[in-house]
Scaffold this motif. Structure first.
Motif, PDB file in Angstrom:
ATOM      1  N   MET A 272      35.026  38.403  30.325  1.00 18.91           N
ATOM      2  CA  MET A 272      34.923  37.966  31.716  1.00 18.91           C
ATOM      3  C   MET A 272      36.298  37.626  32.284  1.00 18.91           C
ATOM      4  SD  MET A 272      32.474  37.667  33.908  1.00 18.91           S
ATOM      5  CE  MET A 272      32.041  36.921  35.467  1.00 18.91           C
ATOM      6  N   LYS A 273      37.200  37.178  31.417  1.00 16.27           N
ATOM      7  CA  LYS A 273      38.523  36.759  31.874  1.00 16.27           C
ATOM      8  C   LYS A 273      39.271  37.921  32.514  1.00 16.27           C
ATOM      9  CE  LYS A 273      40.758  34.036  29.162  1.00 16.27           C
ATOM     10  NZ  LYS A 273      41.574  33.499  28.030  1.00 16.27           N
ATOM     11  N   HIS A 274      39.168  39.111  31.910  1.00 14.15           N
ATOM     12  CA  HIS A 274      39.878  40.273  32.457  1.00 14.15           C
ATOM     13  C   HIS A 274      39.332  40.655  33.831  1.00 14.15           C
ATOM     14  CE1 HIS A 274      42.346  43.903  32.191  1.00 14.15           C
ATOM     15  NE2 HIS A 274      41.305  44.565  32.679  1.00 14.15           N
ATOM     16  N   VAL A 275      38.024  40.630  33.980  1.00  5.12           N
ATOM     17  CA  VAL A 275      37.417  40.967  35.269  1.00  5.12           C
ATOM     18  C   VAL A 275      37.811  39.943  36.329  1.00  5.12           C
ATOM     19  CG1 VAL A 275      35.229  41.173  36.514  1.00  5.12           C
ATOM     20  CG2 VAL A 275      35.487  42.256  34.278  1.00  5.12           C
ATOM     21  N   LEU A 276      37.815  38.667  35.961  1.00  3.68           N
ATOM     22  CA  LEU A 276      38.172  37.620  36.923  1.00  3.68           C
ATOM     23  C   LEU A 276      39.633  37.703  37.345  1.00  3.68           C
ATOM     24  CD1 LEU A 276      36.236  34.511  35.526  1.00  3.68           C
ATOM     25  CD2 LEU A 276      35.618  35.976  37.449  1.00  3.68           C
ATOM     26  N   SER A 277      40.465  38.358  36.530  1.00  2.00           N
ATOM     27  CA  SER A 277      41.879  38.504  36.907  1.00  2.00           C
ATOM     28  C   SER A 277      42.038  39.355  38.162  1.00  2.00           C
ATOM     29  CB  SER A 277      42.670  39.120  35.751  1.00  2.00           C
ATOM     30  OG  SER A 277      42.284  40.471  35.525  1.00  2.00           O
ATOM     31  N   TYR A 278      41.013  40.133  38.495  1.00  5.30           N
ATOM     32  CA  TYR A 278      41.059  40.949  39.710  1.00  5.30           C
ATOM     33  C   TYR A 278      40.985  40.082  40.972  1.00  5.30           C
ATOM     34  CZ  TYR A 278      40.670  45.409  37.277  1.00  5.30           C
ATOM     35  OH  TYR A 278      40.930  46.508  36.499  1.00  5.30           O
ATOM     36  N   LEU A 279      40.664  38.808  40.822  1.00  6.56           N
ATOM     37  CA  LEU A 279      40.604  37.900  41.967  1.00  6.56           C
ATOM     38  C   LEU A 279      41.993  37.390  42.371  1.00  6.56           C
ATOM     39  CD1 LEU A 279      37.499  35.744  40.962  1.00  6.56           C
ATOM     40  CD2 LEU A 279      37.594  37.460  42.777  1.00  6.56           C
ATOM     41  N   LYS A 280      42.985  37.505  41.489  1.00  8.41           N
ATOM     42  CA  LYS A 280      44.302  36.928  41.760  1.00  8.41           C
ATOM     43  C   LYS A 280      44.935  37.428  43.051  1.00  8.41           C
ATOM     44  CE  LYS A 280      45.525  35.776  36.989  1.00  8.41           C
ATOM     45  NZ  LYS A 280      46.483  36.016  35.857  1.00  8.41           N
ATOM     46  N   PRO A 281      44.892  38.744  43.350  1.00  3.64           N
ATOM     47  CA  PRO A 281      45.494  39.198  44.613  1.00  3.64           C
ATOM     48  C   PRO A 281      44.781  38.663  45.854  1.00  3.64           C
ATOM     49  CG  PRO A 281      45.197  41.033  43.081  1.00  3.64           C
ATOM     50  CD  PRO A 281      44.432  39.875  42.534  1.00  3.64           C
ATOM     51  N   HIS A 282      43.588  38.112  45.673  1.00  4.79           N
ATOM     52  CA  HIS A 282      42.800  37.634  46.811  1.00  4.79           C
ATOM     53  C   HIS A 282      42.721  36.108  46.829  1.00  4.79           C
ATOM     54  CE1 HIS A 282      41.519  41.817  47.358  1.00  4.79           C
ATOM     55  NE2 HIS A 282      41.323  41.842  46.052  1.00  4.79           N
TER      56      HIS A 282
ATOM     57  N   THR B 266      35.743  40.039  50.400  1.00  5.95           N
ATOM     58  CA  THR B 266      36.543  39.835  49.187  1.00  5.95           C
ATOM     59  C   THR B 266      35.882  40.451  47.963  1.00  5.95           C
ATOM     60  OG1 THR B 266      37.414  37.754  50.071  1.00  5.95           O
ATOM     61  CG2 THR B 266      37.635  38.114  47.710  1.00  5.95           C
ATOM     62  N   SER B 267      34.582  40.191  47.784  1.00  5.09           N
ATOM     63  CA  SER B 267      33.884  40.753  46.623  1.00  5.09           C
ATOM     64  C   SER B 267      33.852  42.273  46.694  1.00  5.09           C
ATOM     65  CB  SER B 267      32.462  40.185  46.533  1.00  5.09           C
ATOM     66  OG  SER B 267      31.726  40.474  47.703  1.00  5.09           O
ATOM     67  N   GLY B 268      33.752  42.821  47.925  1.00  2.20           N
ATOM     68  CA  GLY B 268      33.778  44.275  48.076  1.00  2.20           C
ATOM     69  C   GLY B 268      35.112  44.867  47.666  1.00  2.20           C
ATOM     70  N   LYS B 269      36.207  44.206  48.058  1.00  2.56           N
ATOM     71  CA  LYS B 269      37.539  44.690  47.691  1.00  2.56           C
ATOM     72  C   LYS B 269      37.760  44.608  46.181  1.00  2.56           C
ATOM     73  CE  LYS B 269      39.885  43.678  52.070  1.00  2.56           C
ATOM     74  NZ  LYS B 269      40.941  42.855  52.736  1.00  2.56           N
ATOM     75  N   VAL B 270      37.316  43.518  45.586  1.00  2.00           N
ATOM     76  CA  VAL B 270      37.468  43.362  44.132  1.00  2.00           C
ATOM     77  C   VAL B 270      36.676  44.443  43.401  1.00  2.00           C
ATOM     78  CG1 VAL B 270      36.973  41.875  42.157  1.00  2.00           C
ATOM     79  CG2 VAL B 270      37.958  40.891  44.228  1.00  2.00           C
ATOM     80  N   THR B 271      35.444  44.670  43.841  1.00  2.00           N
ATOM     81  CA  THR B 271      34.602  45.683  43.202  1.00  2.00           C
ATOM     82  C   THR B 271      35.190  47.073  43.387  1.00  2.00           C
ATOM     83  OG1 THR B 271      32.683  44.302  43.712  1.00  2.00           O
ATOM     84  CG2 THR B 271      32.248  46.553  42.998  1.00  2.00           C
ATOM     85  N   LEU B 272      35.756  47.337  44.570  1.00  2.00           N
ATOM     86  CA  LEU B 272      36.393  48.627  44.838  1.00  2.00           C
ATOM     87  C   LEU B 272      37.526  48.883  43.847  1.00  2.00           C
ATOM     88  CD1 LEU B 272      36.799  51.108  46.754  1.00  2.00           C
ATOM     89  CD2 LEU B 272      38.381  49.670  48.055  1.00  2.00           C
ATOM     90  N   LYS B 273      38.380  47.895  43.653  1.00  4.13           N
ATOM     91  CA  LYS B 273      39.493  48.027  42.719  1.00  4.13           C
ATOM     92  C   LYS B 273      39.004  48.129  41.281  1.00  4.13           C
ATOM     93  CE  LYS B 273      43.730  47.705  41.110  1.00  4.13           C
ATOM     94  NZ  LYS B 273      44.620  48.900  41.109  1.00  4.13           N
ATOM     95  N   LEU B 274      38.003  47.338  40.948  1.00  2.64           N
ATOM     96  CA  LEU B 274      37.456  47.357  39.588  1.00  2.64           C
ATOM     97  C   LEU B 274      36.836  48.709  39.278  1.00  2.64           C
ATOM     98  CD1 LEU B 274      36.851  45.629  37.055  1.00  2.64           C
ATOM     99  CD2 LEU B 274      34.672  45.022  38.118  1.00  2.64           C
ATOM    100  N   ARG B 275      36.061  49.229  40.218  1.00  2.00           N
ATOM    101  CA  ARG B 275      35.425  50.534  40.006  1.00  2.00           C
ATOM    102  C   ARG B 275      36.470  51.641  39.917  1.00  2.00           C
ATOM    103  NH1 ARG B 275      32.242  50.481  44.210  1.00  2.00           N
ATOM    104  NH2 ARG B 275      30.502  49.419  43.193  1.00  2.00           N
TER     105      ARG B 275
END
Length: 578
Positions: free
Chosen positions: A1-11, A80-89
């Motif tokens: 989960m830590k790696h996925v949550l790191s996608y929140l840092k730019p936001h 915000t969640s949409g942008k994070v999911t876009l980058k994650l996907r």
């Protein structure tokens, strides 16, 4: 989960703004019962209507601001969640494309699809609801407890005693539900695989009359998914009722204690009414927190599956370049390979080709023919031995350089829903003149020109509006379009009639004299004129040489040739293919 949550840092700033706006909206909700208590206990007894209207207007203003702030915060959370999911996907899709075939095989296609779709959706929902409810609910809970303690500390103590019980319920439910949601995603992978097999093989299924069988197979995996979902739902379903029961018991105690204190003159009616409103707010907050933990169960399970892919380390490192002077363009030196690491699929294969020469490979199904091409494309790395291209270990070549000089056509390859031009060029900078030349050599020019739109003729997904032979010729044209130094045809002419196949081989020998070719075929006629022919059986070379040499020295090859062509015809020399 830590790696996925790191996608929140730019936001971080966007998250901070969302939290601030959510905090303001939640505070407006908390002020309303407090103002109500003031109106009932302090304003109404003064019998001054304008004060009631004034304080009532304050309540209405708080309600309006609460709605406005919460709508703003919810929209910001969705963005915000949409942008994070876009980058994650995007990163997940990119990583899947970078994996070696061995790594991709370990994941499986169906699992990759569900990770890109269902798992990223679960992450999106988790992040979205955490911002919406996960921020609001703790504020309402903590703020409600503070304000109720101001109104009546005794009643607040009754309320506070229910919170540890609810926390224990949430902890137990979350601990039990996460493994179940893990299992649910695994079963979903199986269902996706069954669906893919049915969609791709729909013609065969219908032709063999196995529709009912496939329906039953889908029903089995669907029932399995439903059963796992039921078990997970059963665990989660206990959370809200148990939490509600605990809160309602607490509420009953609050009403009894409140009635006693009002009757004794220790509390005021407005405070009790406000307290009951706060109790409702706090109850809703606890339910929200419970839902967040339930959603986190899915989020954690999906994050694990996504992180498993994102954190895979490359298992095909590029070795330091060391080029040897050699006359050979392609050389296999004692190459062995195993897919499972237990039993070799090919063993001790050795052959060498000069630039412009042709190698024909023939053998029974499962003899290792396609495995050789997979190794030559470096889809897999050899278990032992070495593959050289121009005297350089294939493992030291840049993958882009290797792909740029290679043309490949498989028997059943990828055809996308696009124009003929797009399918042949396949996002490469290739002129129309070169495309037409490739189509001409592949014996596809005639049927392409016969269409109304020529190169702009629209092809359906998987080439459903083309015949088997047309699809294969289109795939061969794609392989030839970039004028490769190395051409690999893996049973790519099996759907062509003998005349078209002969014309293809003739044009290949004339138009691509400097192209090294590796042709895998089931027909002796397709490889008869090759400079070398490799006969495979159970992953081993049982014959190697020219057609004439193998007719004398290899019983298996001679038997195949005699069965296909007749002994007399098999000995007749034919136009060379390389």
């Amino acid at each position: 989960m830590k790696h996925v949550l790191s996608y929140l840092k730019p936001h971080t700033w966007a998250l901070t703004r969302t939290m601030i706006v959510k905090f303001m909206g939640s505070m407006m909700d908390l002020f309303i019962p407090f103002i109500l208590a003031i109106i009932i206990d302090d304003v109404v007894p003064q019998r001054q209507p304008h004060l009631v209207y004034l304080w009532g207007g304050g309540m209405a203003l708080c309600a309006g601001l609460s709605v406005t702030f919460n709508i703003m915060a919810n929209r910001m959370a969705a963005v915000t969640s949409g942008k994070v999911t876009l980058k994650l996907r995007h990163d997940l899709f990119k990583k899947l494309g970078e994996l070696s075939m061995a790594q991709f095989d370990s994941i499986s296609l169906s699992s990759a699809v569900s990770r890109l779709t269902t798992d990223t959706y679960n992450i999106n929902q988790f992040l979205n609801r955490t911002q919406r409810i996960g921020v609001r609910a703790p504020i309402l809970l903590i703020g409600g407890l503070i304000l109720t303690s101001i109104l009546d500390a005794r009643l607040t103590l009754v309320l506070a005693l229910t919170l540890p019980v609810i926390a224990l319920i949430v902890f137990v439910v979350t601990k039990k539900s996460v493994p179940l949601y893990d299992r649910q995603q695994q079963v979903l992978d199986s269902m996706v695989r069954v669906m893919q097999e049915n969609i791709v093989g729909v013609r065969v299924i219908k032709a063999l009359g196995k529709t009912r069988y496939e329906q039953q197979r889908f029903d089995d995996v669907n029932k399995n998914l439903a059963e796992v979902g039921r078990k997970a739902g059963s665990v989660v379903a206990a959370s809200n009722p148990l939490s509600s029961l605990t809160l309602n018991l607490g509420l009953a105690v609050v009403v009894l204690v409140g009635a006693y204190t009002v009757n004794s003159g220790l509390s005021r009616p407005g405070s009790i009414i406000a307290f009951l409103n706060y109790f409702t707010i706090i109850s809703g907050a606890m339910m929200g927190i419970t839902r967040i933990f339930i959603m986190s169960s899915k989020g954690i399970a999906s994050a694990r599956r996504i992180e498993e892919v994102l954190q895979m380390e490359a298992d095909q490192p590029q070795l330091p370049a060391h080029k040897q002077q050699t006359p050979w363009h392609i050389a296999f030196e004692d190459v062995s390979f195993s897919y499972n690491g237990v039993e070799n699929n090919i063993s001790n294969i050795t052959f060498r080709l000069k630039q412009g020469q042709t190698l024909g490979i023939i053998g029974a199904t499962g003899s290792g023919k396609t495995t050789l091409t997979n190794l030559l494309l470096r889809l897999y790395d050899v278990t032992s031995g070495t593959i050289y291209i121009d005297g350089q270990d294939i493992r030291s070549l840049d993958p882009v350089t290797l792909s740029d000089q290679t043309g490949i056509a498989f028997q059943s390859d990828f055809i996308m829903a696009a124009t003929i031009r797009d399918n042949v060029a396949y996002f490469r900078d290739i002129s129309d003149e070169d495309i037409w030349q490739a189509l001409r050599t592949a014996q596809a020019e005639e049927f392409v020109r016969a269409t109304a739109d020529g190169l702009l003729h629209q092809v359906e997904s998987r080439g459903n509006n083309l015949s088997g032979g047309q699809k294969q010729r289109l795939l061969i044209a794609r392989a030839l379009a970039n004028k490769p130094r190395l051409l690999i045809l893996d049973d790519a002419s099996s759907a062509l009639d003998y005349r078209t196949d002969a014309a293809l081989r003739r044009d290949l020998s004339q138009q691509h004299q400097n192209t090294t070719s590796i042709i895998i075929a089931q027909r002796v006629s397709s490889i008869k004129g090759a400079d070398q022919i490799l006969v495979l059986e159970d992953g081993r070379a049982i014959g190697q040489g020219t057609h004439d040499e193998l007719m004398r020295t290899c019983d298996t090859y001679r038997d195949i040739a005699q069965v296909q062509m007749g002994a007399r015809q098999a000995d007749v020399p034919e136009q060379e293919v390389g």
